[in-house]
Design an enzyme around this catalytic site. Structure first.
Site, mmCIF file in Angstrom:
data_model
loop_
_atom_site.group_PDB
_atom_site.id
_atom_site.type_symbol
_atom_site.label_atom_id
_atom_site.label_comp_id
_atom_site.label_asym_id
_atom_site.label_seq_id
_atom_site.Cartn_x
_atom_site.Cartn_y
_atom_site.Cartn_z
ATOM 1 N N GLU A 106 1.029 -1.240 0.115
ATOM 2 C CA GLU A 106 0.047 0.039 0.089
ATOM 3 C C GLU A 106 0.940 1.219 0.112
ATOM 4 O O GLU A 106 1.341 1.786 1.177
ATOM 5 C CB GLU A 106 -1.013 0.140 1.023
ATOM 6 C CG GLU A 106 -1.804 1.313 1.265
ATOM 7 C CD GLU A 106 -2.668 1.249 2.450
ATOM 8 O OE1 GLU A 106 -2.427 0.720 3.345
ATOM 9 O OE2 GLU A 106 -3.918 2.009 2.391
ATOM 10 N N LYS A 110 -2.604 -1.821 -2.877
ATOM 11 C CA LYS A 110 -3.783 -1.041 -2.523
ATOM 12 C C LYS A 110 -3.461 0.523 -2.603
ATOM 13 O O LYS A 110 -2.273 0.801 -2.351
ATOM 14 C CB LYS A 110 -3.983 -1.279 -0.688
ATOM 15 C CG LYS A 110 -4.710 -0.448 -0.074
ATOM 16 C CD LYS A 110 -5.191 -1.243 1.148
ATOM 17 C CE LYS A 110 -6.279 -0.198 2.086
ATOM 18 N NZ LYS A 110 -6.881 -0.767 3.041
#
Ligand code: 13P
Length: 617
Positions: A461, A503
């Site tokens: 992420e 992400k």
């Protein structure tokens, strides 16, 4: 000359008592646990069968002798002669094995005593430490010293979770062993490692399945392991190839009965039948497929992933603004609302937990990890340990790589099958800098590597923080740059992209920028940036909500999805945009829990609907 083998182990006298359910009075207590008063004298209880046999090291001696090896048990005059174990002057300890239906309970009335060892006068070709051995640190040291002096003597070590060995005490021997046989996976598996599971034996890329069928109750786990281990070892010591050794072990455990294993010639005839087959497998490929399959499950169509992994600091801030006490009980009750929302598994494939939550329990006493798993949802875990400033700038990198492999193994054993690591990039007049991008992407790639090694799916992420004053063009530029760097680093570390999830932030102007981006533009720009900078092989992309309002996150998601199809699965993985309305409804008071669940469910329904991409503005 057949090899000489010195066995180190303990001889037991195993008394098998097969209880006759019909004639024994079991008393049931208030917890529905059945109790039986045992006198062991056979007069108060009826047994279908009472058998008393030698077990432990005597099994190894018997198997190896029947294979034609010159075997003896260290420190004892025990022999196996004319089909008989001769135990004169051999110290034995009793074990009672109570069998009722399919269950067996072991009772060891006396403390296991340390195995006997004295340096042999004639150098053995092999020292074989079997699973019945009780070895303390001193003894391990003495055996190790003997092996150091006699380095032509090879060592085979058998380790069982049902045995008496304390692994920590025999680590030096484990390192020295030429062959290790165990019924459990070991950390830092040695090269010559044979795994004996309840239904298969695995060695050298080959697997042989075995079963005791109906003799389950009269052949304990330990005696099966001892039979299998001694058979594989004996065959290998005689120079048989690995496949044949596995087959001989299977035939021996399946054909033998208590105190009556089979001799080599008969076993060789037995395995000539093609009923006995070896299956080849590739461990790395299997591991890859396990995480690839879990990745697919995490990305199953039409659902998202809940991020319930706010760190202690983030939760503290949230609770503080609402005057909710920030203690463990309130944090647990808050998380409990989400996990107990009815039909949760219709909307999410996975839930990311914070370490504290993963160790807390649900109302029914199960750990939250188990509770989530039982709903068919995959539990995941945030494994980064937050942000730290670079020495010479106000930019941040994410910490937590130290000890990560060990933590991942622990989380895997707890039941987690995916992980998350967040790197944050703020947009200012001097950031994100090349250095911050490079360093964080290297760290993300190392984390992804550690995850895949531990059979855990990594969510990587990199977040361009929404809370800033910048136009959408800068979001396009920086998001693209970060993704390019990230995928270059992932490639460098040979990350399997089919078992990896990105992400990321949506592409939009900063929250403080004078002009907010319309959903149509968020959709168009986000789709464009991702298509340009994310490799097609990647399994999936999930979005964070990043401080957008609840409605904004849903509308923007719908707009992005209206640009489908994409080469990867695309879905949501929000924290705030899914949970904030529930927090506002709960207010720290469990009397409001149902209302909070309802508010959460509304967001789940709305975002799953947005995934269809229909009716976008
Ligand atoms: P938000 O959706 O609140 O941005 O959180 C997502 C997340 O997991 C941040 O790491």
């Amino acid at each position: 000359m057949q090899p000489n083998v010195l066995i180190i182990g303990n001889v037991t006298k195993d008394v098998y008592l097969r209880l006759d359910n019909r004639s024994n009075n079991f008393e049931e207590d208030s917890h529905h646990v059945k109790w039986l008063d045992l006198a062991f004298n056979g007069s108060t209880h009826e047994y279908f069968r009472r058998v008393s046999v030698y077990g432990g090291a005597s099994i190894s001696l018997e198997v190896l002798t029947r294979f034609g090896l010159n075997a003896s048990i260290s420190g004892t005059p025990a022999t196996f002669l004319d089909g008989q174990f001769i135990a004169k002057d051999v110290k034995t300890t009793y074990r009672y094995i109570l069998c009722q239906d399919d269950n067996a309970v072991y009772l060891n009335p006396s403390e296991a005593t340390e195995s006997t060892w004295s340096a042999p006068t004639k150098r053995p070709d092999w020292i074989y430490i079997d699973a019945s051995a009780v070895i303390n640190q001193r003894l391990a040291g003495e055996i190790g010293a003997y092996l150091d002096l006699n380095n032509e003597t090879r060592l085979c070590l058998v380790i069982s979770k049902d045995g008496e060995q304390d692994i920590a005490k025999i680590i030096p021997l484990l390192k020295r062993a030429n062959l290790v046989i165990s019924d459990r996976e070991l950390k830092n598996t040695p090269d010559n490692f044979i795994l004996v599971r309840d239904n298969y034996i695995e060695y050298d890329g080959q697997r042989v399945f075995w079963s005791l069928n109906d003799k389950k109750d009269l052949f304990t786990k330990l005696s099966s392991l001892l039979t299998i281990a001694a058979s594989v070892f004996g065959a290998l010591a005689l120079g048989k190839d690995s496949g044949e050794a596995l087959l001989l072990a299977r035939a021996n455990v399946e054909k033998s009965s208590l105190n009556n294993t089979t001799n080599l010639a008969n076993l060789e005839r037995e395995i000539a039948d093609d009923y006995y087959r070896v299956e080849r497998f590739d461990k790395a490929e299997e591991a890859a497929s396990e995480i690839e399959q879990n990745t697919k499950k995490l990305l199953a169509e039409g659902k998202g992933i809940l991020a319930a992994d706010e760190s202690g600091g983030s939760i503290h801030k949230k609770f503080e603004t609402m005057n909710i006490p920030d203690d463990e009980q309130h944090r647990r009750d808050y998380r409990n609302i989400f996990f107990t929302t009815p039909d949760l598994s219709k909307y999410v494939n996975g839930i990311i937990l914070f370490d504290e939550t993963a160790r807390q329990t649900a109302d029914d006493g199960k750990t939250f990890v188990e509770f989530i798993k039982d709903q068919g949802i995959i539990p995941g875990i945030k494994v980064d340990q937050g942000l730290e400033s670079f020495k010479d700038s106000d930019e941040k990198f994410t910490k937590g790589l130290a000890g990560l492999p060990e933590r991942l193994t622990e989380y895997y054993n707890m039941g987690a099958r995916f992980a998350k690591w967040r790197a944050a990039f703020e947009v200012t007049d001097h950031s994100p800098s090349e250095n911050a991008i490079q360093t964080n992407c290297e760290i993300l790639a190392q984390y992804a590597h550690d995850c895949q090694t531990a059979n855990i799916v990594p969510i990587v992420e990199p977040e361009l923080v929404y809370d800033g004053d910048y136009p959408i063009e800068l979001s396009v530029e920086y998001t693209g740059k970060i993704l390019d760097r990230l995928f270059a680093e992932l490639a460098q570390k040979q990350i399997n992209l089919k078992a990896c999830i990105l992400k990321t932030n949506m592409v939009l102007a900063g929250k403080k920028y004078k002009e907010q981006t319309s959903p149509a533009d968020v959709g168009r720009y986000t789709a464009q940036v991702l298509r340009q900078h994310v490799p097609d092989e990647l399994a999936g992309i999930v979005f964070l909500s990043g401080g957008q309002t609840v409605e904004q996150a849903t509308d923007n998601l719908r707009a992005i999805m209206s640009n489908a199809p994409f080469p990867w699965t695309v879905t949501f993985s929000y924290a705030r945009a899914l949970q904030d309305p529930a927090l506002n409804a709960w207010k720290g008071d469990n009397a409001n829990a149902d209302r909070a669940r309802q508010a959460f469910k509304e967001r789940l329904i709305a975002n799953c609907d947005a995934l269809k991409g229909e009716n976008a503005d």
